[in-house]
Scaffold this active site. Structure first.
Site, short mmCIF file in Angstrom:
data_model
loop_
_atom_site.label_atom_id
_atom_site.label_comp_id
_atom_site.label_asym_id
_atom_site.label_seq_id
_atom_site.Cartn_x
_atom_site.Cartn_y
_atom_site.Cartn_z
N CYS A 56 0.81 -1.22 0.00
CA CYS A 56 0.00 0.00 0.00
C CYS A 56 0.85 1.27 0.00
O CYS A 56 0.42 2.29 -0.51
CB CYS A 56 -0.93 0.00 1.21
SG CYS A 56 -0.06 0.14 2.78
N CYS A 61 -1.05 -1.95 5.50
CA CYS A 61 -1.24 -3.37 5.15
C CYS A 61 -0.25 -4.32 5.83
O CYS A 61 -0.54 -5.49 5.99
CB CYS A 61 -1.17 -3.54 3.64
SG CYS A 61 0.49 -3.51 2.95
N CYS A 129 1.39 -11.75 1.69
CA CYS A 129 1.35 -11.11 3.01
C CYS A 129 2.26 -11.83 4.00
O CYS A 129 2.52 -11.32 5.09
CB CYS A 129 -0.08 -11.13 3.56
SG CYS A 129 -0.62 -12.79 4.05
N LEU A 421 7.04 21.69 18.20
CA LEU A 421 6.35 21.20 19.40
C LEU A 421 7.40 20.48 20.22
O LEU A 421 8.05 19.55 19.72
CB LEU A 421 5.22 20.26 18.97
CG LEU A 421 4.45 19.61 20.11
CD1 LEU A 421 3.71 20.65 20.92
CD2 LEU A 421 3.46 18.59 19.56
N ARG A 450 -13.95 5.37 20.74
CA ARG A 450 -13.77 5.59 19.30
C ARG A 450 -14.68 4.60 18.57
O ARG A 450 -14.83 3.45 18.98
CB ARG A 450 -12.30 5.45 18.84
CG ARG A 450 -11.74 4.05 18.84
CD ARG A 450 -10.21 4.03 18.82
NE ARG A 450 -9.58 4.74 17.71
CZ ARG A 450 -9.36 4.22 16.51
NH1 ARG A 450 -9.75 3.00 16.23
NH2 ARG A 450 -8.75 4.93 15.57
N GLU A 1327 -14.87 -20.37 -4.90
CA GLU A 1327 -15.79 -19.24 -4.90
C GLU A 1327 -17.06 -19.41 -4.06
O GLU A 1327 -17.49 -18.48 -3.39
CB GLU A 1327 -16.20 -18.94 -6.35
CG GLU A 1327 -15.03 -18.43 -7.15
CD GLU A 1327 -15.39 -18.17 -8.60
OE1 GLU A 1327 -15.38 -17.02 -9.00
OE2 GLU A 1327 -15.70 -19.15 -9.30
#
Ligand SMILES: Cc1cc2nc3c(=O)[nH]c(=O)nc-3n(C[C@H](O)[C@H](O)[C@H](O)COP(=O)(O)OP(=O)(O)OC[C@H]3O[C@@H](n4cnc5c(N)ncnc54)[C@H](O)[C@@H]3O)c2cc1C
Ligand code: FES
Ligand code: FES
Length: 1401
Positions: A56, A61, A129, A421, A450, A1327
């Site tokens: 990505c 990822c 991956c 900062l 969140r 599938e």
């Protein structure tokens, strides 16, 4: 660049003028480098370590993760942590050591147990991956080993199960569905129960604990992996920075140096300066400019310290989020600080949901706040620290300044080089000080919230909030008074997080009553208002209300349970313990128990078939360990040939326009650009063709008109991929819209203009029965708007019944890629990551105007396809070939994720209207459907869609079925055949109709499903010969089996009970059947036996991760094994190698898709083996007579000397259609305050026939199911009003992660036995399971129905609780909307009303 294993002492002298670091113990020294180079770019282009993948480029990822190790010479300690190499700048790793998956182990040096366990637990499919996953796990193991925990039992690590699962929380995998990956990770955990580990290659069911342990590849801390080489320790002195002038990389070591640099920068203000810490901000704000100077803020002590005293805790701006979490979690001593400590712990817990571990390890707290302040980044940290009353310290070139975080956020954006900062302070005394109550009386409440599509993070929230309240008991009212509160909200579509001051003022001093809460909620809604143009604006505001209610609901006078957790917290130490609440809570606990692990349990039941061994054995996927170690070679891992150039597409942003010009912006960076290729560069007598299939072609580049947003206009060719990408971003396209017809962007517009694609008659499905007759027989009808003319006395009228289904992006982890190398005599060799090499070859030959035999397309493995590497891979390969042809140089391309997403097209969106007639008992008598399919600009594979839609839709007996399906040609990218194309939608449409019928007559949906299941006779009517034999119809028996195995009816009763007891959480359950028809395509095969007895196999099918090679290997061993030599048992399996597909070696390879390429390739191989065995049999018999017995190797040697032809080819042409019968159940829980859905449990029973490899099929089933969850629940593939894809990256497109899959995941593979028409009686698995995920959607609908019934009971729902349309995907906002955006207010109104009634009685 220098690179050697052990540097000699001469060379190890301190050298600050070069960049020195190690990768997998190899030393690298760079005399100069462009400071914007990332670690990933360096590793992939300059080293042999290709395990780091580009998925990505935005930190979303995990494919690129490496372990970074730093040595601290002061304490002689090495610090190891994972980082995303795509965002880490190379200059920042000076003196560090990097470990990639290759560094853990390899085929040559021995695989690491992580690699072996990934392979053995079947946790790697396409493998793209996998190296990143392995490093994430390795990082977690290293962390655990460095902890002070007790030593674990031998063979285990110090890691816990929860940590093991969380280790991969930020890593995406599109293939496996995560369950096997979680098992591989958990197998290392000290507290793992081996019984909980799923199906694997190491042990058999029933093996003892000791046997299991002995079979697991053994683990010991680090397994010999050295993360930081000794020579680097001696060599590196961290206080010596890089030569700043040479590298444009400045490393100040003090505030003074930093201030001086700022001043100097100011003087030469023309240079673009970038302050960096972790550089993770680049994941969100892509770097489109070149900076002249980088200032590394990590070494300024004031910015890197953490200081804690009685006034609070101060965190330097450069402190990483991980380090901050560690510090906040540390026990704070002293009684008076205990409440503060609990605040810090909650802040830490919230921070753990930010991004992912590997980003938190380098991303800094200050970087986050500056992004929030200067660029309006939707930060979590800003919101939670705001509620805690934090301060910030700012440094300019001359002064220090202290201001509140609130003031800081409200200021104009910080000037990058002038203001820095320096630190953030969370105050202690200030946090809890108030004047209204005595210390004894008060209690501090603090919570953070969140709402994000993924609970564990790596998903930005729709809204975050943090609330601090100091409360005390009111003696007069007996209630709870708010003495002081700090309420912060953020990330909801404003410039920055805010304190809701008006709400705070209103609240202060008031007793928390229902009435007060009601007023507060009105104020919150008026305060938390997203800016115009923010998506889901109303939803975000409603979240604010929900969260505040969650916070204070439990302390109202008439407390109603909100969440056990919340009450627990408040009850534990408070003086206002509500006994009634506690009692009620205890009653509910058993039903509401939430698993603390992500996947609480899983079960895999497989029936092995031993008739054709080794076919049927669950052997590990071929090459899985290679994939894990990163040695497996994908197209982009092939080293670039000399002189190679790189391409990047320029695409259109308008749907229909004249292209007047394509040129680079003036002053834009065009370094290294070699050419801009467009349709004008296509050879004279060739075609402008970028892809083709049997229904037509699509252009490679737009000519003078562009016809859809995202269309390829040109290819920038440059010396590096980075330069090509950068330059493509700086191309300006002059789109001229004058006198152009408006584009067709909707299916309605296509109908208006009769813009359709033809469906050839042989692909048109047949209508079944007589719909008018069926309608006449019905007791009730639901009619679509068009059919309202035929009004009927007992008509149930719904005048606008529509099912709208959106698209889905493939999200293969490997983006589209190709490498084209010109060869002699006008030939071209193209390495393409494609599912259809044959079509790539033809397309290139036509585009270049050369014969097909001049084009050799080679594909070894593909990093995930899902249909997206079929048609959509062709233009990528063709563009490379065209550029290579023109420039006479190799050209390669790896699309960035955004371009890939913009061009990919994806699944077909559709709009469906229908009329249905049915009896009072729910039996359907007729169904009429009108389906408009958005096919996009070119036919692609779309003419197959009607057939694909109708087959699974016919899983129920509709009585009679008629339909009108139109393939609409629109100005969108062409839609392609994504996994289960049309089938997912068809199956879902059937369920939507069933649900609608059930709600119309108030029947249980499950009963309506049951009554409409096919009998064998009705099945034959709908499927003709495809229905097979009577004994093959297994659906009804599986339906019943599932009811028993999943305890369906008991669970329905439990869910009813749960729903009756819970106000804010509702559950639903659903059982869904599937019938899936697959058509087997012809496939070629070739088997060659080499002189040493090893076997090379070529097949038309491509290895996409679906285990095709593994099954083919098993089949070759089975086929050749029938010769029955001494050594042909399982030994033959090891001798077989499936080799890459090559279009000139094996022709007619076709296209790998439709779930059957594995079976068909296996059959082609079996045919080859049969021929070879026939050729060898006479010789074998002769030798056997001579020698008694004979080995395979001797037989082959003899065959070579006898000149037996040992290569055989075949072309398998099937004459059959086979069917799948599947069944499934799911249970979900919906949170009514946020719309969040958790999948509590899924049970799948899948008829796989006699599986060729149950391990591979199990992986396909689980993986496809989880991909289906993505389609039905999460993935929104959205476009703007021009049709340009806007969800174009990991920030906005959310595929499932380990925290969004079912918590209990049970799969049973059923062996429905022998069938002569199927390849060794097997059935496909790639599938159909995807369709089953519709059950999650249906269960969600059931839960929402319960929420709506509750609303109705409060008198707050107009209309029926059952009549609603639940969109696909059922994303959080959609679910919440249907449960009531104003549900909290309605609840409070109802409560107030009930109270009034009670008091008036
Ligand atoms: C995939 C991903 C997911 C994320 N998810 C979340 C999330 O859910 N919630 C959330 O809150 N955040 C999230 N973030 C944001 C993340 O927290 C920030 O990217 C990170 O904290 C920035 O720190 P850094 O050190 O990498 O900053 P850098 O990238 O180095 O710098 C960021 C910016 O700040 C400037 N800067 C840095 N330090 C200073 C300083 N001391 N003074 C002045 N300017 C400075 C830099 O010049 C730059 O402009 C996510 C980020 C990524 C990549
Ligand atoms: S490529 Fe780095 S996180 Fe995706
Ligand atoms: S195996 Fe994980 S993406 Fe393919």
């Amino acid at each position: 660049m220098e690179d050697h294993q052990q540097p000699n002492m001469e060379e190890t002298r301190i050298c600050n003028s070069n960049l020195v670091f190690a990768v997998n113990n190899k030393r690298f020294e760079l005399p100069n480098v462009d400071p914007s180079t990332t670690l990933l770019q360096f590793l992939r282009t300059q080293t042999p370590f290709k395990s780091v993948k580009f998925g990505c480029g935005e930190g979303g990822c995990g494919a690129c993760i490496v372990l970074l190790s730093r040595h601290n010479p002061l304490i002689d300690r090495v610090e190891d942590f994972t980082v995303s190499s795509c965002l880490t700048l190379l200059c920042s790793v000076n003196g560090c050591s990097i470990t990639t998956s290759e560094g853990l182990g390899s085929s040559r040096d021995g695989f690491h147990p992580i690699h072996q366990r990934f392979a053995g637990f079947h946790a790697s499919q396409c493998g793209f991956c996998t190296p990143g996953m392995c490093i994430s796990l390795f990082g977690a193991l290293v962390d655990a080993e460095n902890s002070h925990r007790a030593d674990p039992s031998p063979g285990f690590s110090k890691l816990t199960v929860i940590e093991a699962e969380k280790a991969i929380a930020g890593n995406l995998c599109r293939c496996t569905g995560y369950r096997p990956i979680a098992d591989a990770c958990k197998s290392f955990a000290t507290d793992v129960d081996m019984e909980d580990l799923g199906f694997n290659h190491f042990w058999k069911k029933g093996d003892s604990q000791a046997t299991k342990l002995s079979r697991l590849p053994s683990y010991s801390p680090n397994n010999g992996v050295c993360t930081f080489p000794e020579y680097l320790k001696r060599e590196i002195k961290p206080s010596l920075p890089l030569d700043s002038e040479k590298f444009s990389w400045y490393t100040p070591f003090s505030v003074e140096e930093l201030q001086n640099l700022a001043k100097a920068t100011d003087a030469k203000s023309r240079t673009l300066v970038k302050l960096v810490v972790g550089n993770t901000g680049m994941g969100y704000y892509k770097e489109l400019e070149r900076y002249g100077k980088y200032i590394d803020l990590r070494h300024v002590p004031e910015l890197s310290m953490i200081r804690r005293d009685h006034t609070g805790i101060e965190i330097g701006a450069s402190v990483t989020i991980s380090k901050a979490i560690e510090a906040l979690k540390e026990e704070t001593e002293g009684e008076s600080l205990s409440e503060f400590a609990s605040v810090l712990k909650k802040i830490a817990a919230h921070m753990e949901k930010i991004a992912t571990k590997f980003l938190r390890n380098t991303g800094s707290v200050g970087g986050n706040l500056v992004m929030a302040q200067s660029k309006h980044f939707p930060s979590d940290i800003a919101t939670i620290l705001l509620a805690a009353g934090s301060f910030v310290h700012i440094l300019t070139d001359t002064m220090h300044e202290k201001l509140t975080l609130e003031e800081f956020l409200a200021r104009p954006p910080l000037d990058n080089s002038k203001s820095i900062l320096s630190s953030i302070k969370i105050p202690c005394r200030e946090t809890i000080k108030d004047d209204r109550s005595s210390e004894m009386d008060r209690k501090l409440l603090f919570e953070t919230y969140r709402a994000a599509p993924r609970p564990l993070g790596n998903a930005l929230p729709f809204l975050n909030a943090a609330f601090l309240a100091k409360v005390s008991h009111s003696k007069s009212s007996g209630g709870i008074i708010i003495n002081k509160c700090q309420l912060a909200f953020g990330a909801y579509g404003t410039k920055h997080a805010i304190r809701a001051r008006k709400v705070e003022d209103f609240f202060t001093g008031k007793t928390v009553t229902i009435g007060v809460l009601y007023e507060v909620m009105k104020l919150v809604k008026a305060t938390v208002v997203p800016e115009d143009g923010t998506s889901y604006a109303e939803y975000r505001s409603s979240l604010a209300v929900g969260f505040l209610f969650h916070f204070l609901g439990p302390v109202t006078d008439t407390t109603e349970k909100i969440s056990n957790h919340c009450l627990d917290e408040y009850n534990s130490s408070s003086s206002y313990n509500d006994a009634k609440v506690k009692e009620k809570q205890n009653q509910l606990d058993h039903a509401n128990a939430k698993a603390s692990t992500l996947i609480s349990s899983s079960k895999q039941v497989v029936q092995l078939n031993r008739d054709y061994l080794p076919v049927g054995e669950p052997i590990a996927k071929s090459g899985a360990a290679l994939q894990a170690s990163g040695e497996a070679v994908y197209v982009d891992d092939i080293s670039s040939p000399a002189n190679c150039l790189y391409g990047a597409f320029v695409y259109s942003t308008k749907p229909f326009a004249r292209v007047k010009g394509i040129e680079f912006k003036s002053k834009s960076p065009t370094d290294g650009v070699a050419a801009l290729i467009s349709f004008k560069d296509i050879p004279k007598f060739a075609e402008n063709i970028g892809s083709m299939f049997m229904f037509g072609t699509e252009s490679l580049f737009a000519d003078e008109f562009t016809r859809y947003a995202g269309e390829r206009l040109a290819l920038v060719v440059a010396d590096t991929q980075r330069n090509a990408d950068l330059a493509a971003n700086h191309v300006v396209v002059d789109h001229d819209l004058d006198n152009m017809e408006p584009p067709i962007l909707t299916v309605e517009e296509a109908v208006e203009k009769s813009s359709f694609f033809e469906v050839p008659p042989r692909y048109c499905p047949k209508q079944v029965g007589d719909v008018s007759k069926g309608m006449a027989e019905a007791d009730h009808k639901i009619l679509s708007a068009e059919d309202l003319s035929s009004l009927h006395a007992n008509l149930l009228l719904y005048d606008d019944i529509q099912i709208k289904l959106g698209s889905q992006y493939f999200f293969y982890m490997e983006n589209q890629t190709a490498l084209a190398v010109p060869d002699e005599d006008n030939c071209m060799v193209v390495y393409s990551s494609t599912q259809c090499p044959q079509y790539v070859q033809t397309t290139i030959s036509r585009c270049l105007g050369i014969p097909e035999h001049n084009v050799r397309v080679i594909t070894r493995r593909v990093g995930g396809g899902f249909g997206g590497k079929a048609m959509k891979s062709m233009p990528v390969a063709t563009a490379c070939a065209l550029a290579a042809h023109k420039l006479r140089r190799p050209v390669r391309m790896y699309l960035d994720r955004k371009t890939d997403m913009v061009m990919a097209g994806g699944r077909h969106p559709m709009k469906v209207t229908y009329s249905v007639g049915f009896k009072s008992n729910g039996k359907i008598t007729a169904l009429q459907l009108d389906i408009l399919v958005n096919a996009g600009i070119s036919p692609d594979m779309s003419p197959l869609i009607p057939e694909h839609l109708l087959a699974p839709l016919s899983k129920y007996d509709w009585g009679a079925l008629s339909f009108d399906i139109k393939l609409c040609k629109t100005n969108h990218s062409s839609k392609s055949a994504m996994r289960g194309p049309g089938e997912v939608q068809g199956s879902y449409i059937a369920e939507a109709v069933i649900e609608h019928v059930a709600s119309a007559i108030s029947m249980e949906v499950d009963s309506v499903r049951n009554i409409n299941l096919h009998s064998y006779n009705s099945l034959s009517l709908f499927y003709g010969v495809g229905s097979g034999e009577r004994s093959e119809y297994t659906l009804t028996s599986i339906w019943d089996k599932l009811a028993t195995s999943s305890s369906f009816h008991q669970r329905v009763a439990m869910i009813d009970q749960f729903n009756a007891c819970n106000v804010w959480q509702k559950r639903g359950i659903s059982r869904v059947p599937i019938v899936h028809q697959t058509v087997v395509a012809p496939f070629p095969g070739k088997v060659s036996i080499l002189s040493d007895g090893s076997v090379a196999v070529e097949v038309g099918g491509i290895e996409l991760g679906q285990g095709l090679w593994t099954k083919v290997k098993q089949m070759a061993a089975f086929g050749l094994g029938s010769i029955k030599c001494e050594t042909t048992g399982s030994g033959l399996l090891e001798k077989v190698r499936v080799i890459q597909s090559d279009t000139l070696s094996l022709v007619q390879g076709g296209c790998t898709g439709g779930s059957t390429a594995s079976e068909a390739s296996c059959e082609a191989v079996r045919l080859c083996c049969k021929v070879l065995v026939e050729r060898l049999t006479t010789l074998k018999e002769k030798l056997q007579v001579q020698k008694g017995s004979i080995t395979w190797e001797t037989l082959i040697l003899e065959a070579y000397s006898e000149s037996v032809n040992l290569s055989a080819s075949s072309y398998f042409v099937p004459g059959i259609t086979s069917k799948q019968y599947l069944n499934y159940g799911a249970a979900v829980e919906v949170n009514l305050l946020t719309g969040e859905t958790s999948i509590l449990r899924s049970d799948i029973i899948y008829d796989c026939g006699q599986s060729l490899n149950p391990a591979v099929d199990l992986g396909q089933i689980e993986g496809a199911f989880v991909q289906g969850i993505g389609f039905f629940m999460l993935e929104e593939y959205l476009t703007n009003s021009d049709g340009l894809v806007v969800t174009d990256g990991t920030w906005t497109y959310k595929i499932p992660t380990i925290d969004t899959i079912p918590k209990q995941f049970n799969v049973e593979i059923l062996n429905s036995g022998h069938h002569q028409d199927r390849v060794l009686s097997s059935k496909a698995s790639g599938e159909p399971p995807l369709l089953l995920a519709a059950s999650v959607h249906c269960a969600t609908r059931a839960a929402i129905r319960e929420a709506r019934k509750q609303l109705l009971s409060w008198g707050c729902l107009d209309g029926s609780p059952s009549a609603f349309d639940l969109k696909v995907p059922a994303a959080m906002a959609t679910v919440k909307e249907l449960c009531g955006l104003g549900i909290v207010e309605r609840y409070l109104e109802w409560k107030m009303c009930s109270k009034r009634k009670t008091s008036s009685n």
